[in-house]
Each structure stands twice: as structure tokens, then as C-alpha cells.
Design a protein around this motif. Structure first.
Motif, PDB file in Angstrom:
ATOM      1  N   ALA A  97       1.078  -1.099  -0.215  1.00 51.46           N
ATOM      2  CA  ALA A  97       0.431   0.118  -0.063  1.00 51.46           C
ATOM      3  C   ALA A  97       1.043   0.931  -0.275  1.00 51.46           C
ATOM      4  O   ALA A  97       2.107   0.997   0.610  1.00 51.46           O
ATOM      5  N   GLN A  98       1.312   2.319  -1.050  1.00 54.72           N
ATOM      6  CA  GLN A  98       1.958   2.565  -0.834  1.00 54.72           C
ATOM      7  C   GLN A  98       0.379   4.615  -1.152  1.00 54.72           C
ATOM      8  O   GLN A  98      -0.614   4.371  -2.074  1.00 54.72           O
ATOM      9  N   LEU A  99       0.887   5.580  -0.521  1.00 56.83           N
ATOM     10  CA  LEU A  99       0.208   6.818  -0.379  1.00 56.83           C
ATOM     11  C   LEU A  99       0.454   7.888  -1.691  1.00 56.83           C
ATOM     12  O   LEU A  99       1.628   7.838  -1.853  1.00 56.83           O
ATOM     13  N   THR A 100      -1.119   8.173  -2.341  1.00 58.20           N
ATOM     14  CA  THR A 100      -1.202   8.865  -3.363  1.00 58.20           C
ATOM     15  C   THR A 100      -0.581  10.175  -3.485  1.00 58.20           C
ATOM     16  O   THR A 100       0.408  10.715  -2.148  1.00 58.20           O
ATOM     17  N   GLU A 101       0.002  10.923  -4.244  1.00 66.35           N
ATOM     18  CA  GLU A 101       0.141  12.287  -4.030  1.00 66.35           C
ATOM     19  C   GLU A 101      -0.834  12.635  -3.453  1.00 66.35           C
ATOM     20  O   GLU A 101      -0.668  13.922  -2.193  1.00 66.35           O
ATOM     21  N   LYS A 102      -1.850  13.145  -3.474  1.00 65.39           N
ATOM     22  CA  LYS A 102      -3.217  13.671  -3.222  1.00 65.39           C
ATOM     23  C   LYS A 102      -3.504  13.160  -1.518  1.00 65.39           C
ATOM     24  O   LYS A 102      -3.838  13.148  -0.874  1.00 65.39           O
ATOM     25  N   GLY A 103      -2.850  11.411  -1.139  1.00 69.02           N
ATOM     26  CA  GLY A 103      -2.984  11.388  -0.090  1.00 69.02           C
ATOM     27  C   GLY A 103      -1.717  11.970   0.998  1.00 69.02           C
ATOM     28  O   GLY A 103      -2.339  11.958   2.156  1.00 69.02           O
ATOM     29  N   LYS A 104      -0.376  12.376   0.756  1.00 65.15           N
ATOM     30  CA  LYS A 104       0.623  12.417   1.535  1.00 65.15           C
ATOM     31  C   LYS A 104      -0.121  13.964   1.255  1.00 65.15           C
ATOM     32  O   LYS A 104       0.013  15.043   2.810  1.00 65.15           O
ATOM     33  N   VAL A 105      -0.105  14.777   0.568  1.00 62.20           N
ATOM     34  CA  VAL A 105      -1.268  16.424   0.517  1.00 62.20           C
ATOM     35  C   VAL A 105      -2.677  16.252   1.707  1.00 62.20           C
ATOM     36  O   VAL A 105      -2.523  16.753   2.659  1.00 62.20           O
ATOM     37  N   TYR A 106      -3.205  15.693   2.213  1.00 60.40           N
ATOM     38  CA  TYR A 106      -3.806  15.610   2.468  1.00 60.40           C
ATOM     39  C   TYR A 106      -4.176  14.971   3.962  1.00 60.40           C
ATOM     40  O   TYR A 106      -4.477  15.565   4.981  1.00 60.40           O
ATOM     41  N   MET A 107      -3.001  14.425   4.082  1.00 65.75           N
ATOM     42  CA  MET A 107      -2.449  13.150   5.456  1.00 65.75           C
ATOM     43  C   MET A 107      -1.738  14.994   6.121  1.00 65.75           C
ATOM     44  O   MET A 107      -1.527  15.598   7.421  1.00 65.75           O
ATOM     45  N   GLU A 108      -0.436  15.529   5.087  1.00 65.41           N
ATOM     46  CA  GLU A 108      -0.160  17.136   5.474  1.00 65.41           C
ATOM     47  C   GLU A 108      -1.044  18.570   5.868  1.00 65.41           C
ATOM     48  O   GLU A 108      -0.854  19.121   7.139  1.00 65.41           O
ATOM     49  N   GLU A 109      -2.361  18.045   5.373  1.00 64.62           N
ATOM     50  CA  GLU A 109      -3.161  19.128   5.687  1.00 64.62           C
ATOM     51  C   GLU A 109      -4.001  18.575   7.485  1.00 64.62           C
ATOM     52  O   GLU A 109      -3.684  19.575   8.052  1.00 64.62           O
ATOM     53  N   ILE A 110      -4.118  17.027   7.185  1.00 66.39           N
ATOM     54  CA  ILE A 110      -5.460  16.827   8.570  1.00 66.39           C
ATOM     55  C   ILE A 110      -4.197  16.548   9.889  1.00 66.39           C
ATOM     56  O   ILE A 110      -4.819  16.956  10.849  1.00 66.39           O
ATOM     57  N   PHE A 111      -3.287  16.260   9.554  1.00 68.77           N
ATOM     58  CA  PHE A 111      -2.482  15.227  10.583  1.00 68.77           C
ATOM     59  C   PHE A 111      -2.172  16.410  11.763  1.00 68.77           C
ATOM     60  O   PHE A 111      -1.868  16.144  13.203  1.00 68.77           O
ATOM     61  N   PRO A 112      -1.693  17.896  11.557  1.00 65.83           N
ATOM     62  CA  PRO A 112      -1.041  19.010  12.061  1.00 65.83           C
ATOM     63  C   PRO A 112      -2.279  19.299  13.500  1.00 65.83           C
ATOM     64  O   PRO A 112      -2.476  19.135  14.662  1.00 65.83           O
ATOM     65  N   SER A 113      -3.285  18.494  12.926  1.00 69.25           N
ATOM     66  CA  SER A 113      -5.017  19.343  13.767  1.00 69.25           C
ATOM     67  C   SER A 113      -5.153  18.027  14.448  1.00 69.25           C
ATOM     68  O   SER A 113      -5.442  18.094  15.706  1.00 69.25           O
ATOM     69  N   HIS A 114      -4.871  16.569  14.042  1.00 63.93           N
ATOM     70  CA  HIS A 114      -5.185  15.437  15.221  1.00 63.93           C
ATOM     71  C   HIS A 114      -3.848  15.574  16.026  1.00 63.93           C
ATOM     72  O   HIS A 114      -4.574  15.879  16.994  1.00 63.93           O
TER      73      HIS A 114
END
Length: 147
Positions: A97-114
Motif C-alpha cells: 500500500a502506498q500513499l498517492t500524492e493526494k494522500g500525502k497532501v491530505y495527511m499533511e493538511e489534517i495530521f497537524p490538527s489531529h
């Protein structure tokens, strides 16, 4: 054998531990759901975000999920275009399983608030108390693994 006070203290600890976990977990789950994910989907994304590509066969053990459920979760995340399956070039039996570029960007956006929300939820404890709690809970968990 433990005396009555020891047994009662164990029961009290169990209840307090359960309630504390439920309170933290309910808040974190609400936050994860606000991202349009369920906790299992988030756990898979978080694993890939922090640890990189992972064999599908090993994801379940790393996030404490039955292997049959992993296929379903990976399918859902693929539909959302957050990850892709990649065949291992050296072993046809293994798929990553590999993050897509969209997945990486998404995690970069949401992980700080998490991360900030978890810090907020645990802010009642100071740094030293968190360290003590980590040590004590780790000790407890490891000792139970012996039974």
C-alpha cells in the motif's frame, strides 16, 4: 493471592482506565470523522504517512486489525484516491500500500490538527506525568502479554 483491598483497587483502576480511554477515543473519533474518514482508514493512512509503503499482509498487525478487513479499508482508500496498491518487483506474492500524492497532501493538511487535538485532550497531565503514565501502561501491557 491478592487481598480484598488489592482486588478492589484493581477493579477501580480498570474502570478509571476504561473511562479515560473512552473519553479520549470518542473525541479523537469525532475529529477523524470530520475528515471524512473512519478510524481504521485514518490508522492506515497514518501508518503509511509515517512509516512509508507497507505490505498489505502486515498492515493489520501494525494497526491491530483483522487481515480480512484490510482489503475492504484499502479498497475504500483507493476509491478516495488516497492510496494505491503497488506490486513488489522481487516477490509477486507481496503487494504494498502506498500513499498517492493526494494522500500525502491530505495527511499533511489534517495530521497537524489531529496531533494538536490529542495534545489538547491530554493537556491535564504535564510532561513528567505523561512519561509516568507511558511507563506504567507499557509495564502493564507487557505483563499481560505474559499470560
Amino acid at each position: 493471592m491478592s487481598n480484598k483491598n488489592e482486588v478492589n483497587q484493581s477493579l477501580k483502576l480498570y474502570i478509571v482506565l476504561s473511562r479515560a480511554f473512552r473519553a479520549v477515543n470518542e473525541n479523537v473519533t469525532k475529529l477523524i470523522q470530520s475528515y471524512g474518514l473512519n478510524p481504521t482508514e485514518f490508522a492506515v493512512l497514518e501508518l503509511l504517512y509515517h512509516k512509508g509503503d507497507q505490505p498489505l499482509q502486515q498492515i493489520g498487525g501494525k494497526i491491530l486489525l483483522a487481515s480480512g478487513s484490510i482489503t475492504y479499508v484499502v479498497d475504500k482508500l483507493e476509491q478516495k484516491e488516497l492510496l494505491i496498491r503497488v506490486a513488489c518487483p522481487s516477490d509477486r506474492r507481496v503487494t504494498y500500500a502506498q500513499l498517492t500524492e493526494k494522500g500525502k497532501v491530505y495527511m499533511e493538511e489534517i495530521f497537524p490538527s489531529h496531533k494538536a487535538k490529542i495534545d489538547e485532550l491530554l493537556s491535564e497531565l504535564n510532561f513528567e506525568e505523561k512519561g509516568e503514565a507511558i511507563d506504567l501502561l507499557k509495564k502493564l501491557g507487557l505483563s499481560i502479554g505474559k499470560y
